[in-house]
Scaffold this motif. Structure first.
Motif, short mmCIF file in Angstrom:
data_model
loop_
_atom_site.label_atom_id
_atom_site.label_comp_id
_atom_site.label_asym_id
_atom_site.label_seq_id
_atom_site.Cartn_x
_atom_site.Cartn_y
_atom_site.Cartn_z
N ASP A 6 44.50 42.32 40.66
CA ASP A 6 44.76 40.95 40.20
C ASP A 6 43.52 40.35 39.55
O ASP A 6 43.61 39.61 38.57
CB ASP A 6 45.22 40.06 41.37
CG ASP A 6 46.63 40.42 41.84
OD1 ASP A 6 47.36 41.13 41.10
OD2 ASP A 6 47.01 40.00 42.94
N LYS A 7 42.34 40.67 40.08
CA LYS A 7 41.08 40.17 39.51
C LYS A 7 40.89 40.71 38.09
O LYS A 7 40.49 39.97 37.19
CB LYS A 7 39.92 40.61 40.42
CG LYS A 7 38.60 40.04 40.04
CD LYS A 7 38.43 38.70 40.67
CE LYS A 7 36.99 38.25 40.56
NZ LYS A 7 36.87 36.85 40.84
N GLU A 8 41.19 41.99 37.87
CA GLU A 8 41.09 42.58 36.53
C GLU A 8 42.09 41.94 35.58
O GLU A 8 41.77 41.68 34.42
CB GLU A 8 41.30 44.10 36.59
CG GLU A 8 40.17 44.84 37.27
CD GLU A 8 40.48 46.30 37.53
OE1 GLU A 8 39.60 47.14 37.30
OE2 GLU A 8 41.62 46.61 37.96
N VAL A 9 43.28 41.66 36.07
CA VAL A 9 44.30 40.99 35.25
C VAL A 9 43.80 39.61 34.83
O VAL A 9 43.88 39.23 33.66
CB VAL A 9 45.66 40.89 36.00
CG1 VAL A 9 46.62 39.97 35.24
CG2 VAL A 9 46.27 42.26 36.18
N ALA A 10 43.26 38.87 35.78
CA ALA A 10 42.74 37.53 35.49
C ALA A 10 41.65 37.59 34.43
O ALA A 10 41.58 36.72 33.54
CB ALA A 10 42.22 36.86 36.76
N ASN A 11 40.82 38.61 34.47
CA ASN A 11 39.73 38.71 33.52
C ASN A 11 40.18 39.05 32.10
O ASN A 11 39.41 38.86 31.15
CB ASN A 11 38.66 39.68 34.02
CG ASN A 11 37.81 39.04 35.10
OD1 ASN A 11 37.41 37.88 34.99
ND2 ASN A 11 37.56 39.77 36.17
N ASP A 57 37.10 33.22 26.01
CA ASP A 57 36.02 34.15 25.69
C ASP A 57 34.78 33.40 25.22
O ASP A 57 33.65 33.77 25.53
CB ASP A 57 36.45 35.18 24.65
CG ASP A 57 36.79 34.58 23.30
OD1 ASP A 57 37.51 33.56 23.27
OD2 ASP A 57 36.34 35.12 22.28
N VAL A 58 34.99 32.30 24.48
CA VAL A 58 33.87 31.47 24.02
C VAL A 58 33.23 30.78 25.22
O VAL A 58 32.00 30.70 25.32
CB VAL A 58 34.34 30.45 22.96
CG1 VAL A 58 33.21 29.50 22.60
CG2 VAL A 58 34.86 31.17 21.72
N VAL A 59 34.04 30.31 26.15
CA VAL A 59 33.52 29.69 27.37
C VAL A 59 32.64 30.69 28.11
O VAL A 59 31.52 30.38 28.51
CB VAL A 59 34.68 29.19 28.27
CG1 VAL A 59 34.17 28.79 29.65
CG2 VAL A 59 35.40 28.02 27.62
N ARG A 60 33.15 31.91 28.29
CA ARG A 60 32.38 32.95 28.99
C ARG A 60 31.05 33.22 28.27
O ARG A 60 30.00 33.30 28.91
CB ARG A 60 33.19 34.24 29.10
CG ARG A 60 32.49 35.28 29.97
CD ARG A 60 33.03 36.66 29.80
NE ARG A 60 32.66 37.07 28.46
CZ ARG A 60 33.41 37.82 27.66
NH1 ARG A 60 34.55 38.26 28.06
NH2 ARG A 60 33.02 38.13 26.45
N LYS A 61 31.09 33.34 26.96
CA LYS A 61 29.86 33.61 26.19
C LYS A 61 28.85 32.48 26.34
O LYS A 61 27.66 32.72 26.46
CB LYS A 61 30.19 33.84 24.71
CG LYS A 61 30.81 35.19 24.46
CD LYS A 61 31.19 35.34 23.00
CE LYS A 61 31.97 36.63 22.79
NZ LYS A 61 32.65 36.67 21.51
N ASN A 62 29.33 31.23 26.34
CA ASN A 62 28.43 30.08 26.52
C ASN A 62 27.80 30.07 27.90
O ASN A 62 26.63 29.71 28.05
CB ASN A 62 29.16 28.77 26.25
CG ASN A 62 29.43 28.54 24.78
OD1 ASN A 62 28.79 29.14 23.92
ND2 ASN A 62 30.39 27.69 24.48
N ILE A 63 28.56 30.45 28.91
CA ILE A 63 28.02 30.53 30.28
C ILE A 63 26.99 31.65 30.36
O ILE A 63 25.91 31.48 30.94
CB ILE A 63 29.16 30.74 31.31
CG1 ILE A 63 30.14 29.56 31.30
CG2 ILE A 63 28.59 31.00 32.70
CD1 ILE A 63 29.55 28.21 31.57
#
Length: 170
Positions: free
Chosen positions: A106-111, A135-141
Motif C-alpha cells: 500500500d505504501k508503494e501504491v501511495a508513492n 511530484d513538484v511538491v516532493r521535489k520542493n521538499i
C-alpha cells in the motif's frame, strides 16, 4: 471549501514549532498544494459523507512538531483515502509497475501519486487533474533537504508527512 462545495474545517496543531524563515518560505506552496489536494481529492461531499458514519464536515489537520533531530509536518484528512485499484491501473497504463500487483505494498501504491505527470482525475478542475503537482511538491521538499511520505487507508483518509532535519530547519 466553497468552490468545491464541501464542508471542511482546518485544525492546526503545533503552531509554535520553530522553523527557519528559509524553510518556511519554501514550505508555503507545497503545504497549500497538499491542503488543496486533500480538499479536492480527499474529502467527500456532504452527500457522500452522509452515506457513511462520518460527520458531514470533513477535517484537514496541519500539524508541526519537533521529534529528535527532525521537524515533522503532517497533513491529514478524514476523507476517502487513496483508491488502490485506480492508482494501480493508472500506474500500469504508464508502465510504472516493476512487479506483480499482488506484491506491491500500500505504501508503494501511495508513492505512485508522487510520480511526474501522475493523475487519477478523469477531468481537469480548477485545483487538480493536470498531473502537475505532487511530484513538484516532493521535489520542493527534497530541495530543502527534506523527505516526504504518504500513508492512506481507503475510506478513512490520507496522511502526508514531511520530515526536515533539524539542522536545516533552524
Amino acid at each position: 471549501s466553497k468552490k468545491v462545495n464541501k464542508a471542511a474545517q482546518l485544525v492546526i496543531i503545533g503552531e509554535d514549532t520553530e522553523v527557519d524563515k528559509n524553510i518556511i518560505d519554501n514550505l508555503g506552496d507545497p503545504l497549500m498544494h497538499i491542503i488543496r489536494k486533500s480538499m479536492d481529492h480527499g474529502l467527500e461531499t456532504r452527500e457522500q459523507r452522509a452515506q457513511t458514519s462520518k460527520p458531514p464536515q470533513g477535517t484537514i489537520t496541519l500539524e508541526a512538531r519537533s521529534t529528535g533531530g527532525d521537524v515533522m509536518i503532517i497533513i491529514t484528512d478524514d476523507g476517502r483515502g487513496l483508491n488502490r485499484e485506480k492508482i494501480l491501473a493508472k500506474a500500469a497504463d504508464r508502465g510504472l509497475l516493476n512487479k506483480p500487483e499482488s506484491e506491491i505494498t500500500d505504501k508503494e501504491v501511495a508513492n505512485f501519486i508522487l510520480a511526474p505527470g501522475f493523475s487519477t482525475n478523469d477531468e481537469v478542475t480548477e485545483f487538480s487533474g493536470r498531473g502537475v503537482g505532487m511530484d513538484v511538491v516532493r521535489k520542493n521538499i527534497e530541495k530543502i533537504g527534506g523527505t516526504m511520505s504518504i500513508d492512506s487507508i481507503e475510506g478513512e483518509g490520507m496522511s502526508t508527512t514531511i520530515k526536515i532535519p533539524l539542522t536545516l530547519a533552524i
